[in-house]
Enzyme design. Structure first.
Site, short mmCIF file in Angstrom:
data_model
loop_
_atom_site.label_atom_id
_atom_site.label_comp_id
_atom_site.label_asym_id
_atom_site.label_seq_id
_atom_site.Cartn_x
_atom_site.Cartn_y
_atom_site.Cartn_z
N GLU B 65 0.80 -1.23 0.00
CA GLU B 65 0.00 0.00 0.00
C GLU B 65 0.83 1.28 0.00
O GLU B 65 0.44 2.28 -0.58
CB GLU B 65 -0.96 0.01 1.20
CG GLU B 65 -2.18 -0.90 1.04
CD GLU B 65 -1.88 -2.36 1.31
OE1 GLU B 65 -0.74 -2.68 1.71
OE2 GLU B 65 -2.80 -3.19 1.14
N HIS B 133 -10.02 -4.94 9.91
CA HIS B 133 -10.73 -4.85 8.63
C HIS B 133 -12.07 -4.14 8.81
O HIS B 133 -13.03 -4.43 8.12
CB HIS B 133 -11.01 -6.26 8.07
CG HIS B 133 -9.81 -6.97 7.57
ND1 HIS B 133 -8.86 -7.47 8.42
CD2 HIS B 133 -9.42 -7.29 6.32
CE1 HIS B 133 -7.92 -8.06 7.70
NE2 HIS B 133 -8.23 -7.97 6.42
#
Lengths: 101, 327, 308
Positions: B65, B133
């Site tokens: 990322e 998450h």
């Protein structure tokens, strides 16, 4: 006997579907195992198959239109000549099998 | 002379449409992300773009990322226009250095020489996937000078805000929500942009203003239905944009109702509600206020614990009743 | 660029930094004393349309890239005549129009950015390359490995140059980095790499040219490690940790003296020509300082301009 073909469920997270494709027009007879209609959920396609004999009499939702889970998509009957009722309220649901792909 | 014609689309289809239109219009837009090409995205939200625009413009990246965002930042700074998609907002943290230390500051630190027309698209929210998450950290981003943050709650707004974001001069973080993907909504047939910094009144009311955004807008709507049956009239302001924040619409509403409840799925501490309420109080006297957010804890995948943490219709309706009873 | 020009470029950097450090308002600086050959050798192979990104040790690369000394001094002193209007300072010095995409002060923070600039170059200006200069300190960062990976996969036109001066502030390279040679970091990704003597400007130039030309053809990224010596402490904010004796030995390796002495010995530069060169540079720096001193500071309202 008259039946209503409803959007099957429950399917996780699905509240409504879009009709993708009808596999037959008014008048077509379906036998157990035949694919009647494909529905689109937000992430998958649902194949709705007849679990018994039924003749498609009237489409309530055309391809591209939306319907909520549990609500009617079409009217079917055992016999092609049976008169259709004014309201579907008392009509039984056609038994179906559905597969989410 | 615009037509009112609309079409009902799934949330992901609205995203695809916005991207397809903007990528047709501007050949310099590229999309970078994990599983965006043939796979079409984890929510199928990029489906068809690879087939239409090819591998040069829709690129699968490795799981990295920080480099993904850095790559998008550099490409945007050098003349392309990049959309980098980060599947889970929790992982945006890995890319905060290029986003906050470079992209948000590039124009400032170079005295205007370099601009970064970058959209970082990411998906927030709790949906049974566990503590790493589930997070909603929009509030962290709205505090960064140089960053814009948009938070659509409907397919029409996902479409309109994403189009606008892809025309901005500087970096924009577009945050949608896992629980919005199963939803569908009407989107205008005609090309429509929604300006950044503009809230929308979702429901008109007179007793209380609920200022909210993203998936919580739907919780607010359900709460308003329930409260209406009790004779309480709720006005819902969907913020749509956190930076810039449309306080004019919030204050216009709260000035009429006299009561302001903020509702977010993220943390209350230094949250969106804290900012909205403080700013509202700067303009409005005699305002009753309250804020609702997640409990101060990580959000477990355990269904009992997740449900306890995240605001629901019960908590919202209790809060409204409490707010209206207070003096 | 011939060797006289290389010498001049290094002299300019040395004189610039010396002039800067004589000032009481020199500010927070990372100096390149001892490392001039790396910056000059690298920049000598970059074309007009190439771009260079650096770490916070930006003064030498900026001057080597061709930025006007007066403009650079103005930027360092916070004046609007600097290319960033005084808002970037040394840590974010940039002049994009001159092929100096810029410095970024976060260690390893410019690597993936450079890869992105290289991606744009690949799509928009094939045949150009993007060079990114960073220190050995950046080699432990995930950013380097992520960048090597993607650059290799996408065959980006990226020239990664590690200016290895053997220290991350006070930490010697042997304590910070496991690989025997930093150019070994590139091998696992299939990226061609070389290690050269960073105190020999011609060696840096030759290696950089070979690798740059390879990258220009579209073959992908390349990696050059230059072994250099840092003559001062890491920055003006931290003290020197090496002993006086060590520093004395290190300074004997000066890249400027080495080149000048070689040129003189070969007959390529007379003693008087050398003095003339030094005088030219001294005048140029004096003019740069005057220019910067005369330039205005920004209006305080610029604290909130160009933000969003």
């Amino acid at each position: 006997m008259i039946y209503k073909l409803v959007v099957p469920g429950p399917i996780e997270d699905v509240e409504e579907v879009r009709v993708l494709e009808w596999h037959g027009a008014s008048g077509r007879a379906f036998e157990a195992g035949d694919l009647i209609v494909e529905l689109e959920t937000y992430k998958a396609i649902v194949e709705v198959r007849a679990a018994q004999h039924g003749i498609l009499r009237a489409l309530l939702c055309a391809a591209g239109e939306w319907q909520k889970v549990g609500l009617p998509l079409a009217v079917m009957s055992d016999d092609g000549a049976e008169a259709l009722p004014d309201s579907l309220a008392a009509v039984a649901e056609l038994p179906v099998e559905f597969e989410v792909s | 002379m615009s037509s009112d014609a609309r079409q009902k689309l799934f949330f992901r289809e609205a995203i695809i449409r916005a991207l397809r239109e903007e990528m047709d219009r501007n050949e310099r837009i590229i999309v970078l992300g994990q599983d965006v090409a043939e796979f079409g995205g984890s929510y199928r939200e990029f489906e068809g773009l690879f087939e239409r625009f090819g591998r040069a413009r829709v690129r699968n990246t490795p799981v990295a990322e920080s480099a993904m965002i850095g790559l998008g930042v550099g490409a945007a700074a050098a003349g392309l226009r990049a959309l980098v998609t980060i599947t889970y907002m929790d992982f945006l943290m890995l890319g905060l250095d290029p986003l906050v230390n470079y992209a948000a500051k590039a124009r400032y630190k170079t005295g205007g020489q370099i601009e970064v027309p970058l959209v970082v698209k990411t998906t927030a929210g709790a949906k049974g996937q566990g503590v790493a998450h589930s997070q909603c950290i929009e509030a962290w981003l709205m505090a960064v000078p140089g960053l814009k943050v948009v938070v659509p709650a409907t397919p029409a707004d996902a479409y309109g805000l994403l189009k606008s974001a892809l025309r901005e001069r500087g970096p924009v973080v577009y945050v949608d929500h896992k629980r919005l993907f199963p939803t569908a909504g009407e989107v205008p047939n005609e090309e429509t942009l929604i300006p950044l910094g503009e809230a929308a009144i979702r429901r008109c009311g007179s007793d209380v203003t609920i200022a909210t955004f993203s998936f919580m807008t739907r919780i607010a709507e359900r709460s308003a239905e329930r409260l209406a049956a009790e004779g309480i009239s709720c006005e819902i302001v969907d913020l749509r944009s956190l930076a810039p924040l449309d306080m004019a619409t919030v204050c216009g509403s709260a000035g009429r109702t006299g009561a302001l409840l903020t509702l977010e799925e993220g943390q209350l501490s230094c949250g969106v509600g804290a900012e909205v309420i403080f700013r509202a109080r700067e303009s409005l006297a005699n305002l009753r206020t309250a804020r609702i957010g997640a409990l101060p804890a990580p959000v477990s995948s355990n269904p009992i614990l997740e449900a306890a943490c995240i605001p629901d219709v019960e908590r919202v309706t209790d809060a409204v009743r409490g707010l209206l009873a207070s003096r | 660029m011939d060797r006289i020009e290389l010498l001049r470029a290094m002299l300019l950097i040395r004189a610039f930094e010396a002039a800067l450090m004589r000032r009481s308002d020199h500010g927070f600086q990372l100096l390149s004393e001892g490392q001039e050959a790396v910056a000059v050798g690298l920049c000598s192979v970059l074309g007009e349309r190439d771009q260079l990104l650096t770490s916070g040790r930006s003064i030498a690369p900026a001057l080597a890239r061709g930025l006007e000394p007066g403009a650079v001094m103005a930027e360092l002193l916070g004046k609007t005549a600097g290319p960033c209007r005084g808002k970037g300072g040394r840590g974010h010095l940039a002049q994009r129009s001159a092929g100096f995409f810029g410095a970024h002060a976060v260690v390893a923070g410019n690597l993936s950015i450079a890869a992105g600039v290289a991606l744009a170059a690949q799509l928009q200006e094939p045949g150009t390359i993007v060079a990114c200069l960073f220190g050995d300190g950046a080699c432990g960062a995930g950013a380097l490995h992520e960048t090597l990976n993607i650059a290799a996969l996408w065959k980006l036109p990226l020239l990664l140059v590690c200016d290895n001066n053997g220290y991350s502030v006070s930490t010697p390279r042997s304590e910070a980095l496991a690989p025997k040679s930093l150019s070994d970091l590139a091998g696992p990704f299939g990226i061609p790499a070389r290690t050269v003597d960073g105190m020999d400007v011609a060696a840096v130039r030759d290696a950089a040219r070979e690798l740059a030309e390879r990258s220009r053809t579209g073959a992908g990224p390349v990696f050059l490690e230059c072994l250099s010596e840092r003559f001062a402490s890491h920055s003006t904010a931290v003290r020197e940790t090496r002993s006086a004796a060590e520093m004395q030995a290190i300074r004997k390796r000066c890249p400027i003296s080495r080149l000048a002495d070689n040129l003189e010995a070969e007959g390529g530069l007379s003693a008087s020509a050398r003095k003339q060169l030094e005088e030219e540079v001294r005048r140029a720096i004096a003019a740069a300082v005057r220019f910067a001193e005369a330039a205005p500071y920004p209006d305080p309202s610029e604290a909130v301009s160009d933000v969003v």
